[in-house]
Design a protein around this motif. Structure first.
Motif, PDB file in Angstrom:
ATOM      1  N   THR A 132      -7.948   3.834  -5.878  1.00 33.62           N
ATOM      2  CA  THR A 132      -7.222   4.117  -4.636  1.00 33.62           C
ATOM      3  C   THR A 132      -8.069   4.932  -3.672  1.00 33.62           C
ATOM      4  O   THR A 132      -8.005   4.733  -2.452  1.00 33.62           O
ATOM      5  CB  THR A 132      -5.908   4.857  -4.924  1.00 33.62           C
ATOM      6  N   THR A 152      -6.832  -0.919  -9.211  1.00 31.09           N
ATOM      7  CA  THR A 152      -5.649  -0.068  -9.052  1.00 31.09           C
ATOM      8  C   THR A 152      -4.495  -0.569  -9.916  1.00 31.09           C
ATOM      9  O   THR A 152      -3.804   0.218 -10.583  1.00 31.09           O
ATOM     10  CB  THR A 152      -5.219  -0.051  -7.575  1.00 31.09           C
ATOM     11  N   GLN A 182       2.290   8.507  -7.479  1.00 34.07           N
ATOM     12  CA  GLN A 182       1.949   9.897  -7.773  1.00 34.07           C
ATOM     13  C   GLN A 182       3.173  10.694  -8.209  1.00 34.07           C
ATOM     14  O   GLN A 182       3.095  11.509  -9.142  1.00 34.07           O
ATOM     15  CB  GLN A 182       1.320  10.560  -6.541  1.00 34.07           C
ATOM     16  N   ASN A 239      -8.402   3.057  -0.191  1.00 32.29           N
ATOM     17  CA  ASN A 239      -7.674   3.507   0.995  1.00 32.29           C
ATOM     18  C   ASN A 239      -8.512   3.438   2.271  1.00 32.29           C
ATOM     19  O   ASN A 239      -8.078   2.855   3.270  1.00 32.29           O
ATOM     20  CB  ASN A 239      -7.131   4.921   0.775  1.00 32.29           C
ATOM     21  N   GLU A 284      -6.765   6.505  -9.669  1.00 35.19           N
ATOM     22  CA  GLU A 284      -7.220   7.310  -8.541  1.00 35.19           C
ATOM     23  C   GLU A 284      -8.594   6.886  -8.059  1.00 35.19           C
ATOM     24  O   GLU A 284      -8.869   6.888  -6.849  1.00 35.19           O
ATOM     25  CB  GLU A 284      -7.247   8.793  -8.937  1.00 35.19           C
ATOM     26  N   ARG A 342       2.856   1.935  -3.269  1.00 30.53           N
ATOM     27  CA  ARG A 342       1.979   2.594  -4.234  1.00 30.53           C
ATOM     28  C   ARG A 342       1.745   4.059  -3.878  1.00 30.53           C
ATOM     29  O   ARG A 342       1.850   4.946  -4.714  1.00 30.53           O
ATOM     30  CB  ARG A 342       0.655   1.848  -4.289  1.00 30.53           C
ATOM     31  N   GLU A 343       1.462   4.323  -2.600  1.00 33.14           N
ATOM     32  CA  GLU A 343       1.147   5.679  -2.149  1.00 33.14           C
ATOM     33  C   GLU A 343       2.336   6.614  -2.302  1.00 33.14           C
ATOM     34  O   GLU A 343       2.177   7.772  -2.687  1.00 33.14           O
ATOM     35  CB  GLU A 343       0.709   5.658  -0.684  1.00 33.14           C
ATOM     36  N   ARG A 344       3.518   6.140  -1.966  1.00 35.84           N
ATOM     37  CA  ARG A 344       4.694   7.015  -1.935  1.00 35.84           C
ATOM     38  C   ARG A 344       5.321   7.230  -3.303  1.00 35.84           C
ATOM     39  O   ARG A 344       6.060   8.193  -3.490  1.00 35.84           O
ATOM     40  CB  ARG A 344       5.756   6.407  -1.000  1.00 35.84           C
ATOM     41  N   SER A 377       5.496   2.677   6.126  1.00 37.88           N
ATOM     42  CA  SER A 377       5.199   3.572   5.016  1.00 37.88           C
ATOM     43  C   SER A 377       6.358   4.520   4.735  1.00 37.88           C
ATOM     44  O   SER A 377       6.774   4.710   3.585  1.00 37.88           O
ATOM     45  CB  SER A 377       3.921   4.368   5.333  1.00 37.88           C
ATOM     46  N   TRP A 432       0.834  -1.206   0.000  1.00 34.14           N
ATOM     47  CA  TRP A 432       0.000   0.000   0.000  1.00 34.14           C
ATOM     48  C   TRP A 432       0.869   1.258   0.000  1.00 34.14           C
ATOM     49  O   TRP A 432       0.632   2.204  -0.753  1.00 34.14           O
ATOM     50  CB  TRP A 432      -0.900  -0.050   1.238  1.00 34.14           C
ATOM     51  N   SER A 433       1.913   1.248   0.854  1.00 32.54           N
ATOM     52  CA  SER A 433       2.787   2.413   0.980  1.00 32.54           C
ATOM     53  C   SER A 433       3.661   2.609  -0.253  1.00 32.54           C
ATOM     54  O   SER A 433       3.922   3.743  -0.663  1.00 32.54           O
ATOM     55  CB  SER A 433       3.670   2.271   2.222  1.00 32.54           C
TER      56      SER A 433
END
Length: 390
Positions: free
Chosen positions: A113, A86, A25, A117, A110, A20-22, A144, A17-18
């Protein structure tokens, strides 16, 4: 041994998850620069468009998940579905060769996600004992932040565009593998039957009591967005290359790792409301100072690190706020309403900020002033919440 195993499984999910998040984008922003440097377009794609999706999809999926009862639980079927979509969005970005294709793939990514989330956080809320949530989210943030630090230290270089496709493909594979493991191995607790349905309504009688809370959460969240969204584009104005930017972000995450567990403990000991109010106050002061003092490369990098550390402390210290205050039986629906309030403010502020930057000749020092003004408004709201709840 059930609780340690559960925490390990959820933290493995947090790893994917992290990652992808970090990373995704930031990779998208760098890739987008090859097509357009328009500040309004960037703020619409990164800020306004996701906010609009959150405003429309979040509460509906949240209420649906709250009422779902399956042999796999009420969260895991939705977590798995959003993980698949995703990954499809990331795959689309890998093979996009035009601005339109990139934008469409980003929208799909988006959409999934934004829905996924809060579902993953709701799964944590349903399975982790409430009295250790602050410390668990401290561990969650450590994973994360370590993931983000590794990504920026190892991969964020001046030649990032050349490795965009294989790097994003690897991220998509790791993310899907981690989420699949969570969906296969985590077992949700038994749930009571949902209350009889008398016609679904987004807001029910008595929900207005949460309005001030949702407004405070929203303002605090958007205070850090100006720099989060536009930081990469601001580098050129201050003479900062991609490598220096990546090292600064990696250092930010390394500092935040050291602070994550203590901040999580403070949230458990003194309440997330107190931690959030103090952190927003510090952020306001620091961004006002940055607006006055930052003019060159060194100042920009120092302000970027200060912004990142304080934003991380705010997120770590307040991530357990809604689980601490909202009723568990309607948690995801009410959390989705809160996200919709945030999305509405993000929608307005992102479009407005993009237009302001273009009108001001893309003077990115305005980011500090806007962030300070928004955080200052947040401080007033959070002080009101302290009086109301504590």
């Amino acid at each position: 041994m059930g609780l340690p195993v559960l925490c390990v499984l959820l933290l493995i999910g947090d790893l994917g998850w992290s990652l992808r998040e970090r990373s995704v984008q930031e990779l998208f922003k760098v890739h987008l620069l090859g097509f357009s440097q328009d500040a309004t377009l960037l703020n619409v794609l990164i800020g306004a468009m996701p906010a609009l999706l959150s405003l429309t999809l979040g509460p509906l999926i949240g209420a649906w998940s709250d009422r779902t009862r399956t042999r796999y639980g009420r969260r895991i079927p939705f977590v798995f579905g959003t993980a698949v979509v995703t990954t499809i969005g990331m795959t689309g970005m890998i093979f996009s060769t035009s601005l339109t294709g990139l934008a469409v793939s980003w929208t799909v990514f988006e959409m999934a996600t934004i829905v996924g989330n809060p579902l993953f956080l709701a799964l944590i809320n349903d399975t982790v004992p409430r009295h250790i949530l602050g410390r668990f989210f401290g561990l969650f943030r450590i994973v994360s932040l370590a993931t983000g630090a590794g990504f920026f230290a190892l991969f964020f270089r001046n030649g990032l565009v050349a490795v965009f496709q294989p790097l994003l493909a690897a991220i998509a594979a790791v993310y899907m593998a981690c989420m699949l493991l969570v969906c296969l191995k985590v077992r949700e607790p038994p749930y009571a039957a949902p209350p009889p349905r008398s016609g679904w309504r987004l807001v029910q009688a008595g929900d207005k009591q949460w309005g001030r809370l949702f407004a405070a959460v929203a303002v605090g969240a958007i205070a850090v967005l100006p720099i989060n969204i536009n930081g990469i584009n601001a580098c050129a104005q201050f003479g900062v290359d991609a490598g220096s930017f990546g090292r600064a972000i990696a250092l930010t995450y390394a500092i935040s790792i050291l602070l994550a567990w203590p901040v999580g403990w403070l949230a458990d000991r003194f309440h997330p409301l107190r931690v959030g109010a103090v952190t927003l106050t510090l952020y306001t002061v620091c961004m006002l100072a940055s607006w006055q003092l930052v003019h060159g490369r060194t100042g920009f990098l120092v302000a970027l690190i200060v912004h990142g550390v304080l934003a991380g402390c705010y997120l770590t210290g307040t991530v357990s706020l809604l689980p601490a205050l909202l009723p568990r039986e309607r948690f995801l629906q009410l959390a989705a309403v809160s996200a919709s309030v945030t999305a509405l403010l993000v929608l307005v502020s992102a479009v407005g900020l993009g237009a302001l930057l273009d009108a001001a000749g893309r003077d990115y020092r305005l980011l500090y002033l806007v962030g300070a003004a928004t955080a200052g408004c947040g401080v007033l709201l959070w002080r009101g919440l302290l009086k109301r709840y504590l």
